[in-house]
Design an enzyme around this catalytic site. Structure first.
Site, PDB file in Angstrom:
ATOM      1  N   GLU A 303      62.956  66.402 -99.285  1.00 49.46           N
ATOM      2  CA  GLU A 303      61.734  66.079 -98.377  1.00 49.46           C
ATOM      3  C   GLU A 303      62.130  66.257 -96.839  1.00 49.46           C
ATOM      4  O   GLU A 303      63.331  65.634 -96.618  1.00 49.46           O
ATOM      5  CB  GLU A 303      61.247  64.688 -98.920  1.00 49.46           C
ATOM      6  CG  GLU A 303      60.439  64.567-100.079  1.00 49.46           C
ATOM      7  CD  GLU A 303      60.091  63.109-100.489  1.00 49.46           C
ATOM      8  OE1 GLU A 303      59.038  62.875-100.843  1.00 49.46           O
ATOM      9  OE2 GLU A 303      60.829  62.244-100.286  1.00 49.46           O
ATOM     10  N   ASN A 341      58.935  58.872-103.656  1.00 48.39           N
ATOM     11  CA  ASN A 341      59.296  57.739-104.381  1.00 48.39           C
ATOM     12  C   ASN A 341      57.900  56.691-104.327  1.00 48.39           C
ATOM     13  O   ASN A 341      58.106  55.881-105.067  1.00 48.39           O
ATOM     14  CB  ASN A 341      60.256  57.008-103.167  1.00 48.39           C
ATOM     15  CG  ASN A 341      61.645  57.401-103.592  1.00 48.39           C
ATOM     16  OD1 ASN A 341      62.137  57.945-104.744  1.00 48.39           O
ATOM     17  ND2 ASN A 341      62.691  57.343-102.760  1.00 48.39           N
TER      18      ASN A 341
END
Ligand code: NAI
Length: 528
Positions: A303, A341
């Protein structure tokens, strides 16, 4: 297709041919020659002459040994087909991935009749390629290309990476960068961390590179650097020290004056907003998040986190760097949990809640695997480490509707952290969870799968509303490559469109009546 299944089996027999086709494994030239798939192998410079000779003196068709021909007898075929199916079913299900099963069916029913098999192959391939799975897998391929495209940046060629923090993540990031051909200096305040990181790197190189010369070259590129001499030369610095704002800020203050003006500063933080870290820098625009996943060598996604002050140039450089080290860059905003997440956590927490309610671990995990996840959520939590899950869950619970189950806290208090301590929810033997059998007359509740998957989908929708990623395609790409979410489904957003957003919204409403607010559909379902 194109008659390949027929000719391949004619040349190498069912065992080797099926093994190749069912696994999709590539063969080296040497191996292909050895099993008789090809007639000749010559160096490239002799190719033209060898081709000419082949046309002038066509090689004789070698016929298969008699025992291999016997395997084509219908009785033996149906027995062997069962064996192949058993093997394939250990890896994928017919409903999810129909192609390998279709291949076995084709061979079982038509191998005796060449013309018929050619015809049936064409029909079978046509069915498969227009089917949902193939279409979705093509979509996944395109998404992958899209992410690779984000890493294109002319003229940017980082050569030296300096990693600070040689723990689980930093050590493995450094090892990966050196494997990919970059020069790496690895700094840590503890000798022990550096020694352990080098040991893990050696094991990785041995597995991937095999030849001593190449292993040694990679080890030479990875330099332990306890005093941080590499800082002054680095094109990019990656910070992966303890997850503590104050400690990280202090480190940034210390290192910034030593860096070249154009050095990119990256942090691997999984939960601290970039804005809080960049306060410590005089040039906050060059701070960007590079959020790797554990285990680094296995997870293809990174990311690329941009804070409010991150410059576009830094973001582009970070994406290009990810591409340089063969990773897929996914641009995300610096919001709690970023994308992966944040979407994964409600799903994991729901699974842990089910444990609390007394559902057997094996049933919960199997239910997610049946949906198409690569691993069940409980085994995943044990693998990541329950302490890490707990800390991410606690941070996210301050922002999202997540209640951390007591059983998770209890496990951590008892130091039952999962695979790394040999015990978490499961007991681990030789690195594998021991999955106890479930009582024969046990029937699980029917909404297990919905409870887990719907929380994941709902959070995914919320992320789109918050603009964590730019669009649904990027969300799908992130969740597939960051979590392994059922690729044959084409990603969560694609899945929502397939099943119908309205219908799923209703399902969430039902679940929220039964189990509470955490299932309340996000406000943006209606706009999907
Ligand atoms: P870890 O505890 O395994 O390693 C941290 C290392 O940093 C230790 O070796 C420690 O000696 C070193 N260190 C601490 N302060 C230092 C300093 N001032 N100078 C030099 N070295 C220093 O931690 P882990 O798990 O590798 O996490 C590192 C970062 O990566 C954290 O920000 C974490 O949030 C993030 N992260 C962790 C993931 C995971 O699965 N563990 C996944 C993705 C991100």
């Amino acid at each position: 297709g194109f008659g390949g299944t027929v000719r391949c089996l004619e040349r190498v027999g069912p065992f080797k041919g099926m093994d190749m086709m069912l696994t999709g494994r590539n063969l080296s030239v040497r191996a292909a020659k050895k099993i008789g798939l090809i007639d000749h192998a010559v160096p490239r410079r002799h190719l033209r002459e060898a081709a000419r000779q082949c046309i002038l003196n066509p090689p004789k068709q070698k016929s298969l040994p008699l025992w291999m021909k016997w395997l084509n007898h219908p009785r033996l075929r149906s027995w062997l087909a069962k064996l192949f199916i058993k093997k394939v079913s250990q890896r994928v299900r017919r409903a999810h991935y129909p192609a390998p099963y279709a291949l076995i069916d084709l061979w079982e029913h038509h191998a005796g009749d060449r013309d018929k098999m050619l015809k049936e192959e064409a029909a079978s391939v046509a069915r498969l390629i227009t089917g949902k799975t193939a279409q979705n897998l093509i979509r996944v391929f395109m998404l992958q290309e899209q992410l690779k495209g984000l890493g294109r940046l002319d003229g940017y060629q980082p050569k030296h990476v300096h990693v600070i923090g040689g723990g689980v993540m930093g050590g493995d990031i450094a090892a990966w960068c050196a494997l990919q051909g970059l020069n790496v200096t690895l700094q840590d305040q503890r000798h022990e961390s550096l020694a352990a990181a080098l040991q893990r790197a050696y094991a990785l190189y041995k597995k991937r590179l095999k030849q001593t010369r190449r292993i040694n070259a990679a080890m030479d590129r990875l330099m332990p650097d306890i005093n941080g001499h590499g800082l002054v030369k680095a094109d990019i610095v990656i910070e992966a020290i303890f997850e503590d704002v104050k400690v990280k800020r202090q480190l940034f203050r210390e290192i910034e004056p030593k860096l070249k003006a154009e050095t990119l500063i990256a942090t691997n933080t999984s939960s601290i907003p970039l804005e809080q870290l960049s306060e410590a820098l005089t040039k906050p625009e060059r701070l960007v998040g590079l959020h790797f996943f554990n285990p680094v060598a296995m997870m293809p996604l990174v990311e690329i986190v941009h804070g409010q002050q991150t410059s576009e140039d830094s973001r582009d450089k970070a994406s290009a760097f990810a591409k340089t080290i063969s990773r897929l860059p996914l641009p995300v905003t610096s919001t709690p949990g970023f994308l992966v997440n944040r979407v994964l956590m409600p799903y994991l927490i729901e699974a842990v809640t089910l444990v609390d309610e007394g559902i057997p671990l094996k049933v919960i995990d199997q239910c997610a695997i049946d949906f198409g996840m690569p691993m069940g959520p409980i085994e995943l939590a044990d693998t990541v480490g329950l302490d890490i899950c707990l800390s991410v869950a606690e941070i996210l619970s301050q922002h999202l509707d997540i209640e951390v189950p007591k059983v998770l806290q209890d496990k951590v208090n008892r130091n039952q952290l999962g695979k790394k301590t040999g015990r978490g929810f499961y007991k681990f033997k030789k690195g594998k969870p021991v999955k106890l059998n479930v009582e024969k007359n046990y029937t699980p509740p029917t909404d297990l799968q919905d409870r887990m998957i719907m929380r994941l989908l709902n959070e995914n929708v919320a992320c789109l509303r918050d603009g964590v990623v730019e669009n649904g395609d990027l969300a799908d790409a992130g969740i597939i490559f960051g979590t392994g979410f059922a690729p044959f489904g084409g990603g969560p957003v694609n899945y929502i469109h397939d099943r119908g957003a309205q219908q799923l919204q209703k399902l969430l409403e039902n679940l929220s009546h039964r189990y509470g607010e955490r299932f309340k559909p996000d406000s943006s379902w209606t706009t999907l």
